[in-house]
Each structure stands twice: as C-alpha cells, then as structure tokens.
Design a protein around this motif. Sequence first.
Motif, PDB file in Angstrom:
ATOM      1  N   VAL A  57       0.684  -1.218  -0.108  1.00  0.00           N
ATOM      2  CA  VAL A  57      -0.017  -0.091  -0.071  1.00  0.00           C
ATOM      3  C   VAL A  57       1.039   1.099  -0.191  1.00  0.00           C
ATOM      4  O   VAL A  57       0.754   2.093  -0.777  1.00  0.00           O
ATOM      5  N   GLU A  58       1.875   1.267   0.696  1.00  0.00           N
ATOM      6  CA  GLU A  58       2.750   2.431   1.096  1.00  0.00           C
ATOM      7  C   GLU A  58       3.564   2.592  -0.431  1.00  0.00           C
ATOM      8  O   GLU A  58       3.667   3.860  -0.900  1.00  0.00           O
ATOM      9  N   GLY A  59       3.866   1.712  -1.086  1.00  0.00           N
ATOM     10  CA  GLY A  59       4.551   1.641  -2.556  1.00  0.00           C
ATOM     11  C   GLY A  59       3.486   2.373  -3.434  1.00  0.00           C
ATOM     12  O   GLY A  59       4.091   3.069  -4.256  1.00  0.00           O
ATOM     13  N   ILE A  60       2.286   1.767  -3.447  1.00  0.00           N
ATOM     14  CA  ILE A  60       1.382   2.155  -4.519  1.00  0.00           C
ATOM     15  C   ILE A  60       1.001   3.703  -4.250  1.00  0.00           C
ATOM     16  O   ILE A  60       1.027   4.615  -5.076  1.00  0.00           O
ATOM     17  N   LYS A  61       1.138   4.202  -2.718  1.00  0.00           N
ATOM     18  CA  LYS A  61       1.121   5.581  -2.366  1.00  0.00           C
ATOM     19  C   LYS A  61       2.028   6.425  -2.998  1.00  0.00           C
ATOM     20  O   LYS A  61       1.821   7.710  -3.531  1.00  0.00           O
ATOM     21  N   LYS A  62       3.088   6.204  -2.865  1.00  0.00           N
ATOM     22  CA  LYS A  62       4.349   6.808  -3.380  1.00  0.00           C
ATOM     23  C   LYS A  62       4.143   6.907  -4.727  1.00  0.00           C
ATOM     24  O   LYS A  62       4.806   7.920  -5.456  1.00  0.00           O
ATOM     25  N   SER A  63       3.677   5.795  -5.618  1.00  0.00           N
ATOM     26  CA  SER A  63       3.685   5.867  -6.846  1.00  0.00           C
ATOM     27  C   SER A  63       2.915   6.863  -7.566  1.00  0.00           C
ATOM     28  O   SER A  63       2.623   7.322  -8.585  1.00  0.00           O
ATOM     29  N   LYS A  98      -9.357  -2.845   3.312  1.00  0.00           N
ATOM     30  CA  LYS A  98      -9.553  -1.488   4.280  1.00  0.00           C
ATOM     31  C   LYS A  98      -8.149  -0.539   4.265  1.00  0.00           C
ATOM     32  O   LYS A  98      -8.548   0.445   4.151  1.00  0.00           O
ATOM     33  N   ASP A  99      -6.882  -1.085   4.236  1.00  0.00           N
ATOM     34  CA  ASP A  99      -5.710  -0.596   4.418  1.00  0.00           C
ATOM     35  C   ASP A  99      -5.774   0.262   2.634  1.00  0.00           C
ATOM     36  O   ASP A  99      -5.235   1.477   2.696  1.00  0.00           O
ATOM     37  N   LEU A 100      -6.134  -0.275   1.823  1.00  0.00           N
ATOM     38  CA  LEU A 100      -5.966   0.057   0.439  1.00  0.00           C
ATOM     39  C   LEU A 100      -6.833   1.267   0.105  1.00  0.00           C
ATOM     40  O   LEU A 100      -6.782   2.272  -0.298  1.00  0.00           O
ATOM     41  N   ILE A 101      -8.078   0.892   0.620  1.00  0.00           N
ATOM     42  CA  ILE A 101      -9.238   2.039   0.277  1.00  0.00           C
ATOM     43  C   ILE A 101      -8.947   3.224   1.199  1.00  0.00           C
ATOM     44  O   ILE A 101      -9.186   4.284   1.145  1.00  0.00           O
ATOM     45  N   LYS A 102      -8.484   2.999   2.506  1.00  0.00           N
ATOM     46  CA  LYS A 102      -8.067   4.037   3.454  1.00  0.00           C
ATOM     47  C   LYS A 102      -7.151   5.087   2.941  1.00  0.00           C
ATOM     48  O   LYS A 102      -7.064   6.214   2.700  1.00  0.00           O
ATOM     49  N   MET A 103      -6.069   4.381   2.063  1.00  0.00           N
ATOM     50  CA  MET A 103      -5.062   5.141   1.405  1.00  0.00           C
ATOM     51  C   MET A 103      -5.531   6.061   0.270  1.00  0.00           C
ATOM     52  O   MET A 103      -5.456   7.138   0.170  1.00  0.00           O
ATOM     53  N   HIS A 104      -6.510   5.187  -0.629  1.00  0.00           N
ATOM     54  CA  HIS A 104      -7.057   6.317  -1.728  1.00  0.00           C
ATOM     55  C   HIS A 104      -8.022   7.293  -1.101  1.00  0.00           C
ATOM     56  O   HIS A 104      -8.146   8.264  -1.630  1.00  0.00           O
ATOM     57  N   LYS A 105      -8.803   6.963  -0.068  1.00  0.00           N
ATOM     58  CA  LYS A 105      -9.665   8.089   0.393  1.00  0.00           C
ATOM     59  C   LYS A 105      -8.561   9.108   0.651  1.00  0.00           C
ATOM     60  O   LYS A 105      -9.117  10.245   0.829  1.00  0.00           O
ATOM     61  N   GLU A 106      -7.536   8.984   1.556  1.00  0.00           N
ATOM     62  CA  GLU A 106      -6.608  10.005   2.082  1.00  0.00           C
ATOM     63  C   GLU A 106      -6.392  11.039   1.028  1.00  0.00           C
ATOM     64  O   GLU A 106      -5.763  12.082   1.063  1.00  0.00           O
ATOM     65  N   ARG A 107      -6.036  10.221  -0.346  1.00  0.00           N
ATOM     66  CA  ARG A 107      -5.471  10.954  -1.432  1.00  0.00           C
ATOM     67  C   ARG A 107      -6.791  11.753  -2.081  1.00  0.00           C
ATOM     68  O   ARG A 107      -6.435  12.585  -2.964  1.00  0.00           O
ATOM     69  N   GLY A 108      -7.905  11.534  -1.667  1.00  0.00           N
ATOM     70  CA  GLY A 108      -8.970  11.983  -2.252  1.00  0.00           C
ATOM     71  C   GLY A 108      -9.561  11.511  -3.531  1.00  0.00           C
ATOM     72  O   GLY A 108     -10.336  12.140  -4.278  1.00  0.00           O
TER      73      GLY A 108
END
Length: 247
Positions: free
Chosen positions: A50-56, A124-134
């Motif tokens: 998840v963190e790697g996707i967020k960084k990408s 849950k972790d993945l969707i949380k990250m995407h929600k935080e990105r908007g």
Amino acid sequence: MKKHFKLLTLAALCATAVSATAIAKHKVPYTNPGFYTNAPTQVAVHFVDVEGIKKSLEGKAPMTVSFDIDDTVVLSSQYFHYGFTFGEELGFGKGPKEVLHSQKFWDYVAEQGDQHSIPKQSAKDLIKMHKERGDKIVFVTGRTGHSKDKNGTVTKTAKTLQKYFDLPADTVVWYTNDTPADGFKQVKSAYIKKTGSQLHYGDSDDDILSAREVGIRGIRVQRSYSSTNPQKLNGGYGEEVLVNSAW
C-alpha cells in the motif's frame, strides 16, 4: 453471471467450465511465471504494498479508482456455496451452471446485500489510502445485478460496502453480468472506461486484462485461501501483485 465455482466435486467444476465457455469471453494465456495463493511456495513477482502504491501516485491529482468485489474487497464465497449446495431446493437450478444463469439466484445475492460477507483487511488498508488521497471509489463486479435495480446505482450491496469501508453515500456498484460490452473483449473493460477509472484492483485474470484493454494500471489482489473460486496465477501477466492481500 459471476465467476464463482464450487471446488467440492469434479462434476461441479465441469458444469461451471461449460457455463463459462457458453459466454464469448476472450481468454489470454499467461505470459509470466506466477504463483497460486494457496500454493505451498511463492515465486518472485512484481510485489507492491500500500505504501509503495501511495508513493507511485505522489504528485498525481485525485482520480477515480475501481475495485472488483468478490475476493478483492470482501470474502463472499458463502453465498455461492449456499446457492450451489441448495440451489435445486431453492429454485435456483441444479449445479453451478444453472445457478449462475439464474436471475432468481442473483436476486437472492443482491437482497442479501453482502451483509454476511467479511471485509478484507488488505482492502481496508488500500481504500483508506485512496480516501486520504481524495480518490473516488467505485466497484465493478462480474455479478449480475438485481432484476429491479438500475446498474451503476447505490444498491443494497453498495450501502454495505459504504459501511465496511467508510465510503460516501453516493458510492455505486456496476454489474457486468460477466459479459463483455461495447465491443470490448474483456468483461469489465466497458464499465471501467465508463466510470473513468485510472487504476483498477481485482483478483481475476479479467480484472488485469480489462484494465490493460482500456489502457490503465491494473493491480492483482490475491484471492482468499478459502475461496470457492479456483485460484488464478498471481503475476501471470507480469502485473503488480498486492502483497499479503489474501485476507
């Protein structure tokens, strides 16, 4: 018709195989070594977390992101196991082939609204990250929708997913009936394009191939160990695979 197959008997598998081939789906051979989630060992593939996707995605504006449902965001095999086991008694038909073509079965699944499905922690972790990105979340499933529901709307299942993942009240589900549309070869391509999704997650081969057909990034989520759906080859197309995503 959805992709689910019962693994308990060879007869059930054969019936489902006949069902699948009855639909004009474009099959693509695997091109890379990969691994099955329930295999005793795993080979090296393009794992991401998840963190790697967020960084990408850093520096990219909020986007629409699409998710498959079954085995991607929730564990839902219990509904299909129930339908395959008691289908004849319930009027769904005898065996997976008939059940998966039964609108009565899909109405039953839709009316249950996934209230007994278990949300995956990885989702849950993945969707949380995407929600935080908007990012905007939509769901694209191979299921057939309820006979009285309009496609791409807030169904009972959509409301359950909203609750599981703390999503906005306008989050919708698109049902593909496991059938390609609008001239595309892959089942979900038309709907991924319709939603404007720029990133798609799913556990099936079709999820990855559909994403590629419309020219967006597709990331494989590992299918649950206990799924009634046969395992697919994670990384079989050289795609990114979300680590530790079977649960």
